[in-house]
Motif scaffolding. Sequence first.
Motif, mmCIF file in Angstrom:
data_model
loop_
_atom_site.group_PDB
_atom_site.id
_atom_site.type_symbol
_atom_site.label_atom_id
_atom_site.label_comp_id
_atom_site.label_asym_id
_atom_site.label_seq_id
_atom_site.Cartn_x
_atom_site.Cartn_y
_atom_site.Cartn_z
ATOM 1 N N LEU A 188 0.859 -1.190 0.000
ATOM 2 C CA LEU A 188 0.000 0.000 0.000
ATOM 3 C C LEU A 188 0.889 1.231 0.000
ATOM 4 N N ILE A 219 -8.169 3.974 -3.456
ATOM 5 C CA ILE A 219 -8.539 2.847 -2.624
ATOM 6 C C ILE A 219 -10.043 2.816 -2.361
ATOM 7 N N VAL A 276 -6.962 -1.759 -3.462
ATOM 8 C CA VAL A 276 -6.392 -0.627 -4.190
ATOM 9 C C VAL A 276 -6.740 -0.766 -5.671
#
Length: 372
Positions: A282, A288, A334
């Motif tokens: 991430l 996201i 994501v």
Amino acid sequence: QDGMNAQDLGKLLHREPAEIVKKLFMLGVMVNQNQSLDKDTIEILADDYGISAQEKVHEDLSNLDKIFEKEMENTEHLVSRPPVVTIMGHVDHGKTTLLDHLRHSHITEGEAGGITQKMGAYQVRHGDKVITFLDTPGHAAFTEMRARGANITDITILVVAADDGVMPQTIEAINHAKAAKTPIIVAINKIDKPDANPQHVTEQLTEYGLIPEDWGGDTIFVNISAKFGKNIDELLDMIGLEAEMLELKADPEQKAVGSVIEARLDQGKGPMATLLVQQGTLRVGDPIVVGHTFGRVRAMTNERGRELKKATPSMPVSITGLNDVPEAGDRFVVFADEKTARAVGEERAKEAQVQERRKTTRVTLDSLFDSL
Ligand code: GDP
Ligand code: MG
């Protein structure tokens, strides 16, 4: 009351009265907005809006979970990842003391000062190994997360006080761990106490299938004193050993997916969520979707308030940048671009809203029919 008319029904169904009238017309019922409708008509209309199918409406685990599952199966560039550990046990047996001791004694080098923000999970360093601890308040959180499909614990530490022995919540914890299929490491705590009887506790635990290795079983037992920091390194050694046996791996090279550990609304920063990365990496700036919220990862910090640019598997991080507050146990995924993330997020928010609305409408309609 004189019965429902198109206006009332419109309010109930969150539609324009004109739309209701038009719909009724299509169904062969000619009324104006103020004319009261009979029960059959209301039922037909409700049916037409899909209300009667509401018994079938359940938590829709659409897209996000599918993506999550798919990404979790991605095994292209596997590397080992830190174990995620949950501490469970009966009240007052020393869970908080153990977690507090760990967060102050085994912090990452150069990060003196201990935990600066409470975020539901943190990492400690032990030798060259890192361990992630979930700091969930009691068993409820654990069960709730599991019920929502977020089985994120790899290893359960069962804390049992040496002067108190097996108690109801000890058994509950054993059952949770077994249901979640996570291995249990027994930490017999408070061995500093004069009336401590670890031998007796061990005997008690064998009745629940937790048998130490020197008694012919395969459960790891460690006698500790959380209060005085005794044998904590041994406990961490054992966690490391167990983790090695589990061969925990993840692929840091793909887009990140994971779960929400906790979330809240901060007065200044807006929605804040603690995420556990379970696969991929991430990064700040990532578009996201988290549960039915979305955004771009604006700021990312660890439990010591340190700003991070990226988070790899098994890392818990606190993020800002979401449009709303997600729920513990929600998945996050994501996306390649912000437009898609927004579209998916908005769609999911709408779905959640529609479901909520349908539930309420169903109840209202039910009571309406009862009163007719
Ligand atoms: P929890 O309810 O499981 O989180 O238990 P706590 O961590 O709050 O501990 C309950 C009480 O036991 C507190 O007063 C602690 O100071 C005490 N305690 C915890 N661990 C130890 C220990 O190893 N030895 C002694 N003597 N007391 C302990
Ligand atoms: Mg506690």
